[in-house]
Design an enzyme around this catalytic site. Sequence first.
Site, short mmCIF file in Angstrom:
data_model
loop_
_atom_site.label_atom_id
_atom_site.label_comp_id
_atom_site.label_asym_id
_atom_site.label_seq_id
_atom_site.Cartn_x
_atom_site.Cartn_y
_atom_site.Cartn_z
N HIS A 118 0.79 -1.24 0.00
CA HIS A 118 0.00 0.00 0.00
C HIS A 118 0.82 1.29 0.00
CE1 HIS A 118 -0.13 -0.16 4.72
NE2 HIS A 118 1.04 -0.50 4.25
N HIS A 119 2.16 1.16 0.06
CA HIS A 119 2.99 2.37 -0.02
C HIS A 119 3.42 2.69 -1.45
CE1 HIS A 119 2.99 2.33 4.28
NE2 HIS A 119 3.78 1.28 4.39
N ALA A 120 2.96 1.91 -2.42
CA ALA A 120 3.32 2.20 -3.82
C ALA A 120 2.38 3.27 -4.37
CB ALA A 120 3.23 0.93 -4.66
#
Length: 299
Positions: A118-120
């Site tokens: 989810h940090h992309a």
Amino acid sequence: MTLYYADPFVLPLPPGHRFPMAKYARLRERLAATDAFRADEFRVPRAADDAAILRAHDADYLARVTGGTLSPGEVRRIGFPWSAALVERSRRSAGATVAAARDALIQGWSANLAGGTHHAFRDRGEGFCVFNDAAIAARAMQAEAGIARVAVIDCDVHQGNGTAAILRGDESVFTFSIHGARNFPFAKEASDLDIELPDGTGDEEYLRHLERGVDEALERSRPQLAIYLAGADPHEGDRLGRLKLTKAGLERRDEWVFGRLRLRGIPVAIAMAGGYGHDIDDTVSIHAATILAARRVLG
Ligand SMILES: [Zn+2]
């Protein structure tokens, strides 16, 4: 039921690297050793292709990832050394969440035994995340299955900043993140709904906020599919989390979310997201408990 695993696609890490790559194979082995799933329910996913990835990412970024032309700064931000294996692993992991979402629409639920990256962001990776599997899967189901509305329920201890940024302004995908206020990422993005918790938050307080947040998210979004990021890192024994949930508390979290989705008849694709226990066995057992809770509650 299908559980998708990508652990044969290992990415080579230097000795002492802090990412616990070994947790994925151990999770699959742990689940296979129970009698909850048949051997043929464990499947290797297809790799997410360019068309699927480009629904959530810029073409330039995809080209830099696949061509190995990320800048040193971009590679550092991701936290993994670049290799062809990293590209394949990232495609398979995103493909696993797409496959799990597809199966969830038919079977009620399915899981990626990895993912939750989810940090992309649209144009960059960070925090061990290359492609945003939740955004890719949500848009894949909208494109191929005629799904209008999706909700991302992100219970990893870190904010789903990339997911929030990619899906900002897209009213068809609702983003909910419940996370530690003082955890990475230190500059937060705005999800459709964020709940920030103080350091040291324990089971009861967490569950109270979770229940309020999930109900509000489902009420506002009326989703036809949920993507649940079941991070193991709110656990009290996590190296990177700052919360103090027990294993029993995390199991109640999972059961409550699954029960709520079942009550509303919402299919769910589950991704594991983070888990960096001082003892890797804690992380593996929390991830395994999530899948077993899904089996109990969702069938
Ligand atoms: Zn995390």
